[in-house]
Design a protein around this motif. Structure first.
Motif, PDB file in Angstrom:
ATOM      1  N   UNK A 207       0.871  -1.031  -0.059  1.00 46.35           N
ATOM      2  CA  UNK A 207      -0.015  -0.096   0.088  1.00 46.35           C
ATOM      3  C   UNK A 207       1.114   1.370   0.064  1.00 46.35           C
ATOM      4  N   UNK A 208       1.862   0.994   0.286  1.00 46.19           N
ATOM      5  CA  UNK A 208       2.926   2.132   0.479  1.00 46.19           C
ATOM      6  C   UNK A 208       4.039   2.315  -0.879  1.00 46.19           C
ATOM      7  N   UNK A 209       4.662   3.522  -0.739  1.00 46.88           N
ATOM      8  CA  UNK A 209       5.698   3.659  -2.032  1.00 46.88           C
ATOM      9  C   UNK A 209       6.690   2.610  -1.854  1.00 46.88           C
ATOM     10  N   UNK A 210       7.434   2.502  -3.215  1.00 43.96           N
ATOM     11  CA  UNK A 210       8.236   1.440  -3.159  1.00 43.96           C
ATOM     12  C   UNK A 210       9.619   2.082  -2.358  1.00 43.96           C
ATOM     13  N   UNK A 211      10.436   1.020  -1.717  1.00 44.31           N
ATOM     14  CA  UNK A 211      11.653   1.506  -0.954  1.00 44.31           C
ATOM     15  C   UNK A 211      11.470   2.083   0.210  1.00 44.31           C
ATOM     16  N   UNK A 212      10.355   1.533   0.923  1.00 44.82           N
ATOM     17  CA  UNK A 212      10.219   2.276   2.340  1.00 44.82           C
ATOM     18  C   UNK A 212      10.939   1.133   3.131  1.00 44.82           C
TER      19      UNK A 212
END
Length: 376
Positions: free
Chosen positions: A230-235
């Motif tokens: 659900x979050x952006x890539x690379x977190x």
């Protein structure tokens, strides 16, 4: 609770209709609301509909629903740009909580922060010195991911001032979100990845959904979906699913965006066809499994007004003859009622930009259509 169903064949036209109304740029402000009870400043990053993109620009004309969003554990608000970049242009004010980002967060305080922000915006809406003055529709929803999802349930417990609560892989918290769920009566949506390796559905999302006391609630399982998708890539979240090889992030976010668009559109904008589209989308998508307790009532597709033009409208629009005309904004408020005359344009130059529901009765036949109004 009113709810709707529609065959999957109608899902695509509804997507086109919503896309036609997504005309706003994205404005941004950093805000803080003070809670005197706890002597605590609650920070938020606010993204809102604007005519010109940028920091501290004016909010677009019109009033919009408020969505307060809570981030996951050890994840900043900035990890969710995919969500505000999708929703805000369609007409939402989104406030992303910046509190409880440490390694030792207080879940109880985090839940209370939702309430402080919602109350703060209600005050801002009534202050003519505020940039948000008269820009909030009065309809609010709490949305959160992981820890933020659990905290959203804490905030929604016993709270009938909001219209809905949504959890993206909502996690168990302390105090318990699972226990608080029995006091959550507003419409609730849980989106769960079946292959979530951080907050297993059977221990987190499932019990939160099962024990929610909502008259209308829905649980959408994303087949082989992840916790972090659900979050952006690379977190930093991705470290917890380092070896994950299930649903790709783009697919998971596309599905999540559509589910949010339909669910929030129905409960925060009174878009009746969005209820149809929510169920139809799940039924037609092999990557989703829907469980719901809502009473589903079939309704007809909106009849089209082939002679309604121009679409989108800017300063006026024309109807196919004389008859009774009613127009409703996205909050369900009637903004126009009167007789239309053959060949006489209807002036919409002073209406706020947005998507309107047009009902036209001619000789006992009622036709209905959506009309986006975009001022050039």
């Amino acid at each position: 609770m009113k709810w709707f169903t529609l065959t999957a064949a109608f899902a695509a036209p509804l997507l086109i209709a919503d896309t036609a109304c997504a005309q706003y740029e994205i404005g941004h402000r950093t805000e803080s609301f003070y809670d005197s009870t706890r002597d605590r400043n609650v920070g938020v990053e606010v993204y809102y509909p604007a005519d010109i993109a940028g920091d501290d620009v004016a909010v677009s004309m019109g009033s919009f629903p408020l969505v307060v969003f809570g981030h996951g554990f050890f994840m900043p608000w900035s990890d969710y740009s995919n969500i505000w970049q999708f929703l805000v242009p369609t007409g939402y004010i989104m406030a992303f909580l910046t509190t409880e980002g440490s390694a030792f967060p207080s879940h109880g305080d985090y839940g209370l922060d939702y309430l402080v922000v919602a109350s703060g915006f209600e005050t801002e809406n009534e202050s003519n010195a505020s940039p948000y003055y008269q820009h909030l529709s009065g309809r609010e929803g709490f949305v959160g991911h992981s820890m933020g999802g659990g905290a959203a349930w804490l905030a929604a417990a016993g709270n009938n001032d909001i219209e809905t609560v949504v959890g993206l892989a909502p996690a168990e918290t302390s105090p318990s979100a699972i226990s608080a769920a029995s006091d959550v009566t507003v419409p609730a949506l849980v989106i769960s990845g079946s292959s979530d390796g951080v907050t297993p559905p059977q221990d987190n999302h499932g019990p939160i959904y099962d024990l929610s006391a909502s008259d209308c609630k829905a649980y959408v399982s994303l087949n082989e979906g992840s916790h972090c998708g659900y979050a952006d890539d690379g977190t930093i979240c991705d470290l917890g699913e380092f070896l994950f090889n299930g649903m790709d992030r783009e697919t998971q976010q596309t599905i999540t965006h559509q589910l949010l668009q339909f669910w929030l559109g129905f409960f925060l904008k009174n878009q009746e066809d969005a209820g149809d589209a929510f169920e139809a989308y799940c039924a037609s998508n092999a990557d989703t499994d829907l469980t719901t307790n809502c009473t589903l009532t079939a309704v007809a597709e909106l009849e089209r007004l082939p002679s309604l033009y121009p679409v989108p409208a800017s300063s006026f629009f024309m109807l196919p003859g004389a008859g009774l005309l009613e127009v409703y904004d996205e909050t369900g408020r009637n903004i126009f009622r009167g007789r239309s005359m053959q060949g006489v344009p209807v002036d919409c130059s002073q209406w706020p930009q947005g998507c309107y529901l047009v009902r036209f009765d001619q000789d006992g036949e009622t036709m209905t259509a959506r009309l986006p109004v975009i001022h050039h």
